[in-house]
Enzyme design. Structure first.
Site, PDB file in Angstrom:
ATOM      1  CG  LEU A  14      12.282   4.389  -6.645  1.00  0.00           C
ATOM      2  CD1 LEU A  14      11.506   5.654  -6.991  1.00  0.00           C
ATOM      3  CD2 LEU A  14      13.463   4.249  -7.572  1.00  0.00           C
ATOM      4  CG  HIS A  15       7.122   3.738  -1.803  1.00  0.00           C
ATOM      5  ND1 HIS A  15       5.825   3.639  -2.221  1.00  0.00           N
ATOM      6  CD2 HIS A  15       7.338   5.049  -1.537  1.00  0.00           C
ATOM      7  CE1 HIS A  15       5.256   4.836  -2.192  1.00  0.00           C
ATOM      8  NE2 HIS A  15       6.162   5.706  -1.783  1.00  0.00           N
ATOM      9  CB  ALA A  16       5.280  -0.600  -4.566  1.00  0.00           C
TER      10      ALA A  16
END
Length: 89
Positions: A14-16
């Protein structure tokens, strides 16, 4: 109150970018919404809160929505998890 668990399937976790997409999707709702990971809960309307958790692939998260529009909010989260290829639930 609605609680739903998801397993993160995205290679990047769950990156930017997906975190920002989720925050933008839930912010218009009046319900409170929290994301729980490893016994820590953060406000899902906060990009910094989500990013602080460092959620990686194969992690299990729980989303908790509570309020008058919680069902609509959770439907949007479900759809995004699938269309963005983030998680299975």
């Amino acid at each position: 109150m609605i609680e739903r668990s998801y397993k993160i399937t995205s290679v990047e976790g769950l990156h930017a970018r997906p975190a920002a997409t989720l925050v933008a999707a839930v912010t218009p709702f009046t319900s409170e919404v929290k994301l729980e990971y490893q016994e820590r809960q953060v406000n899902m309307k906060s990009i910094m809160g989500l990013m602080s958790l460092g959620i990686s692939k194969d992690s299990t998260i729980k989303i908790i929505a509570d309020g008058s529009d919680e069902e609509d909010l959770m439907a949007v989260v479900d759809a995004l998890m699938k269309t963005e290829g983030l998680a299975t639930g």
